[in-house]
Scaffold this motif. Sequence first.
Motif, PDB file in Angstrom:
ATOM      1  N   CYS A  13       0.839  -1.209   0.000  1.00 14.90           N
ATOM      2  CA  CYS A  13       0.000   0.000   0.000  1.00 14.90           C
ATOM      3  C   CYS A  13       0.868   1.250   0.000  1.00 14.90           C
ATOM      4  N   ALA A  42       0.331   3.790  -4.052  1.00 15.14           N
ATOM      5  CA  ALA A  42      -0.182   5.157  -4.193  1.00 15.14           C
ATOM      6  C   ALA A  42       0.814   6.040  -4.960  1.00 15.14           C
ATOM      7  N   LEU A  98       0.080   7.597  -8.627  1.00 11.37           N
ATOM      8  CA  LEU A  98       0.177   9.043  -8.783  1.00 11.37           C
ATOM      9  C   LEU A  98       1.154   9.397  -9.906  1.00 11.37           C
TER      10      LEU A  98
END
Length: 138
Positions: free
Chosen positions: A13, A17, A21
Motif C-alpha cells: 500500500c 499510491a 500518482l
Amino acid sequence: EVHFLVPMAGNLCAWVAPVLLTISCVALVINLFHARKVIENSQADLVVASADATAKDERVATLTGEKNQIQEQLNQLTAQVTELQVGKDILAADLEAANGAKKALHEEMDKLHNQLVAAKAAAGMPAEAPGDKPAEGA
C-alpha cells in the motif's frame, strides 16, 4: 510464514499510491502535449482556411467585376443590334418605295412608248425606229 505477508501488504500500500500518482501525472503530461499539438494543428488549419476564404472572396469579387463588364458589353451589343435592325427596316422600306417608283416609271415609259407608236402610225411614219424602244430590265 503468514507474518511476512502482513508487512508486505502494508509495504504494498505504501508504494502503490506513489506509483499510481506517477502514472497519472505521466498520463496527464502526455494528454497536455497531445492537446497542445491538437490546438496548434487546429490553429494552423484555421489560418489556412482563413487565407483560403480570403482568396475565394477576392476571386468572387474579380468574377463579379468580369460579369458586370460582360453584362455591360452585352447591353451595348443589344443596343447596337436594335439600332441596326431599325436601320435595316428603314432601308427595306426605302427599297420597297424605290421598287414601286421604278415600276411606276416603267409603266409610264411603256405608256409613252405606246403613244409614240400610235402617233407615228397616225402620221404615216414607221412604227419602230432604232432607239424608240424602251430599255428593258432597267
